[in-house]
Design a protein around this motif. Sequence first.
Motif, PDB file in Angstrom:
ATOM      1  N   HIS A 176      -7.585  26.375  42.654  1.00 48.08           N
ATOM      2  CA  HIS A 176      -9.138  25.924  42.301  1.00 48.08           C
ATOM      3  C   HIS A 176      -9.170  25.512  40.792  1.00 48.08           C
ATOM      4  N   VAL A 177      -8.125  26.342  39.878  1.00 46.89           N
ATOM      5  CA  VAL A 177      -8.252  25.805  38.626  1.00 46.89           C
ATOM      6  C   VAL A 177      -7.816  24.351  38.457  1.00 46.89           C
ATOM      7  N   ALA A 178      -6.489  24.168  39.020  1.00 46.44           N
ATOM      8  CA  ALA A 178      -5.866  22.805  38.916  1.00 46.44           C
ATOM      9  C   ALA A 178      -6.818  21.788  39.302  1.00 46.44           C
ATOM     10  N   ALA A 179      -7.463  22.112  40.535  1.00 47.18           N
ATOM     11  CA  ALA A 179      -8.359  21.114  41.143  1.00 47.18           C
ATOM     12  C   ALA A 179      -9.613  20.691  40.098  1.00 47.18           C
ATOM     13  N   CYS A 180     -10.105  21.644  39.563  1.00 47.62           N
ATOM     14  CA  CYS A 180     -11.432  21.419  38.757  1.00 47.62           C
ATOM     15  C   CYS A 180     -10.704  20.807  37.511  1.00 47.62           C
ATOM     16  N   ALA A 215     -12.494  26.813  30.578  1.00 47.10           N
ATOM     17  CA  ALA A 215     -12.779  26.758  29.166  1.00 47.10           C
ATOM     18  C   ALA A 215     -11.541  26.825  28.387  1.00 47.10           C
ATOM     19  N   ARG A 216     -10.615  27.488  28.626  1.00 42.81           N
ATOM     20  CA  ARG A 216      -9.315  28.006  27.870  1.00 42.81           C
ATOM     21  C   ARG A 216      -8.490  26.457  27.868  1.00 42.81           C
ATOM     22  N   ALA A 220     -15.031  22.343  29.995  1.00 38.86           N
ATOM     23  CA  ALA A 220     -16.589  22.989  30.065  1.00 38.86           C
ATOM     24  C   ALA A 220     -17.103  22.883  31.433  1.00 38.86           C
ATOM     25  N   GLY A 221     -17.645  24.080  32.047  1.00 46.24           N
ATOM     26  CA  GLY A 221     -18.315  24.017  33.394  1.00 46.24           C
ATOM     27  C   GLY A 221     -19.578  24.835  33.301  1.00 46.24           C
TER      28      GLY A 221
END
Length: 244
Positions: A176-180, A215-216, A220-221
């Motif tokens: 999910h991190v990589a996809a976003c 964010a890291r 930005a989300g």
Amino acid sequence: MSLLLSTDSFTSHPGAEHHSVPFFGRALEEYAQFFSLDPAADLRGRTVLDVAAGPSSFTAEACALGCDAVAVDPLYGRSADALATYVAIDYREVFARLRARPSLTRFRAFASVNEAEARRRAAAARFLHDYAERFVLGRYVGAELPELPFADGAFDLVLCAHFLFQHEARFDFAFHVAACRELARVSRGEARVHPVSGPGGKPYPKLGDLLDELARLGVAGELRESDDSLATGEDAMLVLRRAE
């Protein structure tokens, strides 16, 4: 407009070799609702990418309005007849589940599950017609998250509907991190993800951790109020931007 970094993924992308989530789609009218879009103002004259699009008719309809839209799905590259078979199988299964669990549905845009099924099958038929004619023109690209074959900032707007967070048992937090991050990378404006909930409308349990990690990584989300035309618990979208 040249957007592709490579054309290898059109026919040989590993995602084209499996069918891990239902091949299911929606129409532009529904996209406008749950992505808070004004089709005339937000789509005409803009470049838009629909990720994990399945048999949605959004791209065909958006292009008819003067939008330069492209759709991505791991099953694209197969014949229209093969995709029609996926539609026949998956739509039967999805709507059987909805009828078996009425608590998962609410009726706003549709009067009944029968109406929802009829309209979504009509959308799939529009997709299949457009796909058969325009896959060779690059409107439909065989690829999948978390790696998309497009340049940084290639699109004004990127959309991802009913894929992320909906299959958390199959895709872990790192995915999910990589996809976003990838959705934000290929957008020069916003990437919008709907819904921000898992199966049964339950909120994605790691959303806070996801936003912190993005964010890291320079993305930005923010959550914005949204709506879904049929499913319960799907009242928000996640908006992503590359940090300045």
